[in-house]
Design an enzyme around this catalytic site. Structure first.
Site, PDB file in Angstrom:
ATOM      1  N   CYS A 124       0.828  -1.207   0.000  1.00 54.29           N
ATOM      2  CA  CYS A 124       0.000   0.000   0.000  1.00 54.29           C
ATOM      3  C   CYS A 124       0.865   1.261   0.000  1.00 54.29           C
ATOM      4  O   CYS A 124       0.508   2.270  -0.620  1.00 54.29           O
ATOM      5  CB  CYS A 124      -0.924  -0.002   1.222  1.00 54.29           C
ATOM      6  SG  CYS A 124      -2.055  -1.412   1.236  1.00 54.29           S
ATOM      7  N   THR A 125       1.986   1.195   0.674  1.00 55.22           N
ATOM      8  CA  THR A 125       2.900   2.347   0.705  1.00 55.22           C
ATOM      9  C   THR A 125       3.475   2.610  -0.680  1.00 55.22           C
ATOM     10  O   THR A 125       3.500   3.757  -1.158  1.00 55.22           O
ATOM     11  CB  THR A 125       4.045   2.095   1.712  1.00 55.22           C
ATOM     12  OG1 THR A 125       3.489   1.921   3.019  1.00 55.22           O
ATOM     13  CG2 THR A 125       5.012   3.267   1.738  1.00 55.22           C
TER      14      THR A 125
END
Length: 233
Positions: A124-125
């Site tokens: 997600c980062t």
């Protein structure tokens, strides 16, 4: 023979009968005790059998109730089958910074919605950083970008600050938008099934209709692919 001798001899035979009575009494009491023990054992067996039957019945009821609950649990992900060409579902939710974001805010322009499982996790980062890196390119293509997860606002803001993210992050803790866009459903990991966010990206055209949907997204190169799709729209 004297009278005393006769009396003694007449008393002597009377003692053996007394000795004979003891074995009879002992056998009777032994039988009685044995019968009592057998009766108690039978009673205990019956109770144990009843208990065992009771546990089995409870086990079956629990099993059937668990099975019955499974379809209801997977329903949220299954009920929303968003398709390309369909009008994009409306939304109104809080974003990082505390403001409210609505679908009406982006009327007449293209919009990218990327749904990610959890803030500040590796995949997600990388995805959020990629969309932030391309923000100006998306803007030049007349396209806005929003990131959405079920994280609370504090977690979204911490995520934004830690990685200097420039795209707005929406908090959908009630899963309303996630379900409407088909980004909430059944997942599996290590042989276990559970409900969660399905990594999904949706491109909405200026007409308010869904132009493209990417499901089960692989992060590497994904933001660039979405940019190309937005440019060609």
């Amino acid at each position: 023979m004297s009278k005393k001798s006769r009396k003694k001899s007449s008393k002597t035979p009377s003692s053996p009968p007394t000795a004979k009575k003891k074995p009879v009494t002992t056998r009777a009491s032994t039988k009685a005790r044995s019968a009592k023990t057998q009766g108690a054992s039978a009673s205990n067996s019956a109770k144990a059998g009843a208990k065992s039957a009771s546990h089995k019945a409870a086990s079956k009821r629990l099993k059937s109730s668990e099975t019955a609950s499974k379809p209801a649990a997977s329903a949220p992900g299954a009920k929303s089958a968003l398709t390309e060409g369909q009008k994009a579902p409306a939304f109104r939710l809080p974003r990082d910074g505390g403001n409210i974001v609505t679908s009406a805010d982006y009327a007449g322009q293209k919009l990218v919605l990327f749904f990610y499982p959890r803030a500040d996790t590796p995949g997600c980062t990388r995805e959020a950083i990629d969309f932030s890196r391309l923000r100006d390119a998306f803007k030049a293509a007349g396209t806005a970008v929003l990131g959405i997860s079920a994280d609370p606002l504090k977690a979204q803001e911490k995520f934004r600050d830690k990685h200097s993210l420039s795209v707005p992050l929406i908090s959908d803790e009630a899963h309303e938008m996630l379900e409407a866009y088909g980004a909430w459903g059944e997942k599996s990991m290590y042989g276990k099934s559970f409900l969660g966010i399905l990594r999904t990206t949706v491109l909405i055209g200026a007409d308010g209709k869904v132009a493209r949907i990417w499901r089960n997204v692989r992060v590497d190169g994904h933001a660039d692919d979405v940019l190309e799709a937005a440019r060609s729209l």
